[in-house]
Design an enzyme around this catalytic site. Structure first.
Site, PDB file in Angstrom:
ATOM      1  N   ALA A  69       0.915  -1.269   0.108  1.00 21.65           N
ATOM      2  CA  ALA A  69      -0.138   0.046   0.057  1.00 21.65           C
ATOM      3  C   ALA A  69       0.868   1.156  -0.057  1.00 21.65           C
ATOM      4  O   ALA A  69       2.041   1.153   0.323  1.00 21.65           O
ATOM      5  CB  ALA A  69      -0.979  -0.106   1.405  1.00 21.65           C
ATOM      6  N   GLY A 112      -0.172  -4.949   0.897  1.00 16.67           N
ATOM      7  CA  GLY A 112      -1.437  -4.946  -0.108  1.00 16.67           C
ATOM      8  C   GLY A 112      -1.084  -5.482  -1.401  1.00 16.67           C
ATOM      9  O   GLY A 112      -2.402  -5.900  -1.881  1.00 16.67           O
ATOM     10  N   GLU A 115      -1.869  -9.167  -0.936  1.00  8.32           N
ATOM     11  CA  GLU A 115      -3.165  -9.301  -0.503  1.00  8.32           C
ATOM     12  C   GLU A 115      -4.013  -9.224  -1.892  1.00  8.32           C
ATOM     13  O   GLU A 115      -5.086  -9.850  -1.949  1.00  8.32           O
ATOM     14  CB  GLU A 115      -3.753  -8.322   0.348  1.00  8.32           C
ATOM     15  CG  GLU A 115      -3.054  -8.639   1.853  1.00  8.32           C
ATOM     16  CD  GLU A 115      -3.299  -7.435   2.790  1.00  8.32           C
ATOM     17  OE1 GLU A 115      -3.764  -7.800   4.228  1.00  8.32           O
ATOM     18  OE2 GLU A 115      -3.275  -6.230   2.525  1.00  8.32           O
ATOM     19  N   GLU A 135       4.019  -5.798   7.235  1.00  7.58           N
ATOM     20  CA  GLU A 135       3.236  -4.572   8.101  1.00  7.58           C
ATOM     21  C   GLU A 135       3.794  -4.463   9.352  1.00  7.58           C
ATOM     22  O   GLU A 135       3.741  -3.200   9.901  1.00  7.58           O
ATOM     23  CB  GLU A 135       1.962  -4.824   8.012  1.00  7.58           C
ATOM     24  CG  GLU A 135       1.018  -4.704   6.678  1.00  7.58           C
ATOM     25  CD  GLU A 135       0.954  -5.878   5.712  1.00  7.58           C
ATOM     26  OE1 GLU A 135       0.430  -5.924   4.630  1.00  7.58           O
ATOM     27  OE2 GLU A 135       1.686  -6.770   5.927  1.00  7.58           O
TER      28      GLU A 135
END
Length: 261
Positions: A69, A112, A115, A135
């Protein structure tokens, strides 16, 4: 974005009935900010509605599928802002695509990005690909499905290690653990994924949709409920023209001509 190149590029191959969707933020290693995810979801949803396309491929570039992200976008966010914007719901939009979607992964696939790849249906990885959920190094945890989908994909112990250490795994380890379906030379990732998509696109569209739904149900239902759901989908396909065509073609020893009806 006026005057700037789109953050997501779409290439259609109507002859093979497939489309390639490319993340296009190379200087940021395809970091997934809100605008990238909006454009990605819009592109996938438009292709999902397009009867000329039957299978999709999502890719990045040789350096990164998506390196996570966009931390700069998130760093000063408040809980209320995160709740109000609900950006993580964009990963749910990806998961709701009814057609098969393949991730073609080269380079970094982190946070992300990992994911996102796991929210798709199959992962074709280049030999140099790296997968991880880092993360923990930022003082947070995966928030777009990483703790749930990774655990279901590779098991509790290995997922726990990856998430608690933040250390990535290479493509061969990802294959051994079942996170990816195949590993190919880096330069062939997109080509191989598109060939796989073209093969899938020759199958009956309604059966593809229901097969995808049934496999996903295996992760979300009890075995008894999932078996009952599978059976209902199987019976329902006997109302389709494609079922009649597929079985007639088999008996007549000819290729089927599926129409998606």
């Amino acid at each position: 974005m006026t005057g700037e190149e789109p953050l997501v590029l779409v290439e259609r191959d109507e002859r093979r009935r497939v489309a390639l969707v490319r993340l296009n933020r190379p200087r940021q290693l395809n970091a997934l900010n809100g605008e990238v995810m909006d454009q990605l979801c819009d592109a996938l949803e438009a292709l999902d509605r397009d009867d000329a396309i039957r299978c999709l491929v999502v890719t990045g570039n040789e350096r990164a599928f998506a390196a996570g992200a966009d931390i700069a976008e998130m760093a000063n966010a408040t809980p209320i802002e995160l709740l109000r914007t609900n950006r993580i719901a964009q990963w749910d939009r990806v998961r709701r695509i009814s057609k098969p979607v393949i991730a073609a992964v080269s380079g970094w696939c982190l946070g992300g990005g990992n994911e996102l790849a796991m929210a798709l249906d199959l992962i074709v990885a280049g030999e140099g690909a790296r997968f991880g959920q880092p993360e923990i190094n930022l003082g947070v945890i995966p928030g777009a499905g990483g703790t749930q989908r990774l655990t279901r994909a590779i098991g509790k112990s290995r997922a726990m290690e990856m998430i608690l250490t933040g250390e990535p795994i290479d493509a061969r380890e990802a294959l051994r653990l079942g996170l990816v379906s195949r590993v190919v030379p880096d330069e062939l990732v997109v080509e191989d994924a598109m060939a796989l998509a073209a093969s899938i696109a020759t199958k009956a569209p309604l059966a593809l949709r229901m097969a995808k739904e049934a496999v996903n149900a295996a992760y979300e239902m009890s075995l008894t409920d999932a078996l009952a759901h599978e059976r209902r989908l199987f019976y329902l396909l006997f109302a389709s023209e494609d079922q009649k065509e597929g079985m007639a073609a088999f008996v007549e020893k000819r290729p089927p001509d599926f129409k998606g009806r």
